[in-house]
Motif scaffolding. Sequence first.
Motif, PDB file in Angstrom:
ATOM      1  N   GLU A 138      -3.357  -3.001  -8.984  1.00 15.58           N
ATOM      2  CA  GLU A 138      -2.146  -3.910  -9.182  1.00 15.58           C
ATOM      3  C   GLU A 138      -1.887  -4.470  -8.050  1.00 15.58           C
ATOM      4  N   PRO A 139      -2.783  -5.631  -7.749  1.00 15.39           N
ATOM      5  CA  PRO A 139      -2.632  -6.515  -6.326  1.00 15.39           C
ATOM      6  C   PRO A 139      -1.038  -6.914  -6.303  1.00 15.39           C
ATOM      7  N   PRO A 140      -0.783  -6.884  -4.768  1.00 11.25           N
ATOM      8  CA  PRO A 140       0.617  -7.613  -4.520  1.00 11.25           C
ATOM      9  C   PRO A 140       0.852  -9.099  -4.851  1.00 11.25           C
ATOM     10  N   THR A 141       1.882  -9.443  -5.352  1.00  9.39           N
ATOM     11  CA  THR A 141       2.057 -10.893  -5.716  1.00  9.39           C
ATOM     12  C   THR A 141       2.942 -11.405  -4.543  1.00  9.39           C
ATOM     13  N   ARG A 142       3.054 -12.921  -4.440  1.00 10.07           N
ATOM     14  CA  ARG A 142       3.895 -13.541  -3.720  1.00 10.07           C
ATOM     15  C   ARG A 142       4.927 -14.416  -4.311  1.00 10.07           C
ATOM     16  N   THR A 143       6.229 -14.376  -3.882  1.00  8.93           N
ATOM     17  CA  THR A 143       7.348 -15.130  -4.446  1.00  8.93           C
ATOM     18  C   THR A 143       7.307 -16.592  -4.017  1.00  8.93           C
ATOM     19  N   LYS A 144       8.050 -17.323  -4.495  1.00 11.89           N
ATOM     20  CA  LYS A 144       7.892 -18.592  -4.216  1.00 11.89           C
ATOM     21  C   LYS A 144       8.340 -18.842  -2.538  1.00 11.89           C
ATOM     22  N   LYS A 145       9.025 -17.794  -2.218  1.00  9.50           N
ATOM     23  CA  LYS A 145       9.186 -18.082  -0.589  1.00  9.50           C
ATOM     24  C   LYS A 145       8.178 -17.540   0.333  1.00  9.50           C
ATOM     25  N   GLY A 146       7.208 -16.982  -0.527  1.00  3.31           N
ATOM     26  CA  GLY A 146       6.067 -16.426   0.423  1.00  3.31           C
ATOM     27  C   GLY A 146       6.191 -14.952   0.704  1.00  3.31           C
ATOM     28  N   GLU A 147       7.234 -14.252   0.192  1.00  3.81           N
ATOM     29  CA  GLU A 147       7.362 -12.921   0.168  1.00  3.81           C
ATOM     30  C   GLU A 147       6.554 -12.076  -0.419  1.00  3.81           C
ATOM     31  N   LEU A 148       5.846 -11.044   0.137  1.00  3.56           N
ATOM     32  CA  LEU A 148       4.774 -10.252  -0.830  1.00  3.56           C
ATOM     33  C   LEU A 148       5.659  -9.207  -1.565  1.00  3.56           C
ATOM     34  N   ILE A 149       5.465  -8.961  -2.913  1.00  7.03           N
ATOM     35  CA  ILE A 149       5.989  -8.071  -3.768  1.00  7.03           C
ATOM     36  C   ILE A 149       5.076  -6.798  -4.072  1.00  7.03           C
ATOM     37  N   MET A 150       5.156  -5.687  -3.677  1.00  8.01           N
ATOM     38  CA  MET A 150       4.255  -4.718  -3.659  1.00  8.01           C
ATOM     39  C   MET A 150       4.578  -3.691  -5.136  1.00  8.01           C
ATOM     40  N   PRO A 151       3.921  -3.881  -6.203  1.00  9.25           N
ATOM     41  CA  PRO A 151       4.016  -3.245  -7.464  1.00  9.25           C
ATOM     42  C   PRO A 151       3.899  -1.771  -7.147  1.00  9.25           C
ATOM     43  N   GLU A 152       4.679  -0.825  -7.864  1.00  9.17           N
ATOM     44  CA  GLU A 152       4.449   0.605  -7.725  1.00  9.17           C
ATOM     45  C   GLU A 152       3.037   1.301  -8.090  1.00  9.17           C
ATOM     46  N   GLY A 153       2.520   0.801  -9.206  1.00  4.50           N
ATOM     47  CA  GLY A 153       1.165   1.089  -9.315  1.00  4.50           C
ATOM     48  C   GLY A 153       1.164   2.327 -10.095  1.00  4.50           C
ATOM     49  N   PRO A 154      -0.022   2.651 -10.830  1.00  7.25           N
ATOM     50  CA  PRO A 154      -0.163   3.884 -11.527  1.00  7.25           C
ATOM     51  C   PRO A 154      -0.353   5.105 -10.899  1.00  7.25           C
ATOM     52  N   ALA A 155      -0.899   5.162  -9.749  1.00  6.52           N
ATOM     53  CA  ALA A 155      -1.258   6.304  -9.106  1.00  6.52           C
ATOM     54  C   ALA A 155      -0.047   7.013  -8.571  1.00  6.52           C
ATOM     55  N   LYS A 156       0.249   8.134  -8.969  1.00 12.88           N
ATOM     56  CA  LYS A 156       1.056   9.036  -8.195  1.00 12.88           C
ATOM     57  C   LYS A 156       0.780   9.721  -6.868  1.00 12.88           C
ATOM     58  N   ALA A 157      -0.256  10.140  -6.916  1.00 19.62           N
ATOM     59  CA  ALA A 157      -0.658  10.910  -5.623  1.00 19.62           C
ATOM     60  C   ALA A 157      -2.226  10.954  -5.633  1.00 19.62           C
ATOM     61  N   VAL A 158      -2.826  10.778  -4.430  1.00 22.20           N
ATOM     62  CA  VAL A 158      -4.210  11.556  -4.120  1.00 22.20           C
ATOM     63  C   VAL A 158      -4.115  12.378  -3.802  1.00 22.20           C
ATOM     64  N   LEU A 159      -5.179  13.473  -4.284  1.00 22.77           N
ATOM     65  CA  LEU A 159      -5.268  14.800  -3.756  1.00 22.77           C
ATOM     66  C   LEU A 159      -6.862  15.019  -3.272  1.00 22.77           C
ATOM     67  N   PHE A 160      -6.611  15.795  -2.433  1.00 19.76           N
ATOM     68  CA  PHE A 160      -8.053  16.207  -1.614  1.00 19.76           C
ATOM     69  C   PHE A 160      -8.360  17.651  -2.462  1.00 19.76           C
ATOM     70  N   THR A 161      -9.670  17.703  -3.045  1.00 24.72           N
ATOM     71  CA  THR A 161     -10.149  18.772  -3.617  1.00 24.72           C
ATOM     72  C   THR A 161     -11.102  19.530  -2.826  1.00 24.72           C
ATOM     73  N   SER A 162     -11.609  18.694  -1.730  1.00 21.75           N
ATOM     74  CA  SER A 162     -12.517  18.928  -0.593  1.00 21.75           C
ATOM     75  C   SER A 162     -12.464  18.059   0.573  1.00 21.75           C
ATOM     76  N   PHE A 163     -12.373  18.784   1.853  1.00 22.36           N
ATOM     77  CA  PHE A 163     -12.212  17.962   2.913  1.00 22.36           C
ATOM     78  C   PHE A 163     -12.994  18.555   4.050  1.00 22.36           C
ATOM     79  N   ILE A 164     -13.964  17.985   4.349  1.00 29.90           N
ATOM     80  CA  ILE A 164     -14.975  18.719   5.550  1.00 29.90           C
ATOM     81  C   ILE A 164     -14.974  17.608   6.567  1.00 29.90           C
ATOM     82  N   ILE A 165     -14.729  18.040   7.742  1.00 30.08           N
ATOM     83  CA  ILE A 165     -15.189  17.295   8.978  1.00 30.08           C
ATOM     84  C   ILE A 165     -16.328  17.913  10.005  1.00 30.08           C
TER      85      ILE A 165
END
Length: 166
Positions: A138-165
């Motif tokens: 859900e890309p952000p939209t701009r108002t008529k004043k040019g302000e950016l509106i960030m929608p909440e979006g459907p993703a609640k969390a991103v989880l790491f199932t593996s993390f290797i450095i």
Amino acid sequence: MIIIIAVVLVVVLAGGGAAFMLLKKGDHADDEEAAEETAKPKKKEKKKDAKEAPPVFVNLEPFTVNLVPENGDQYLQVILSVELDDAHSEPALKAQMPKIRNNITLLLSSKKASELLPKEGKEKLAETLKDEVNTAIEPPTRTKKGELIMPEGPAKAVLFTSFIIQ
């Protein structure tokens, strides 16, 4: 004497009537409070029913990227799962998957190992990845004043199932 008895009787009746009205008004307020209390748990029950639905997770393919060099070449390999707010959001996520993978790859390859090693770094990265996924769906939209509106979006969390450095 009759006048005194009549005055006392009127005062007693007026006092009794006033007390009755005050008590009745107090009972009415209690009834309203009781009605509000019974209405609130019903709303909570509806929310509980919605929350009792099992969570929806989408597993992403592994990401392997070169990190910004600090002490020689280092790379990061992560496997992610995205928690969605409901099952209806999964098709939108999969439709934007090439864009999401690109954005995540660019984001991960711009990090240093020292940023990602502490727990706080991983938590901050997970939050940034969640924002990237939501922005792609859900890309952000701009108002008529040019302000950016960030929608909440459907993703609640991103989880790491593996993390290797390495």
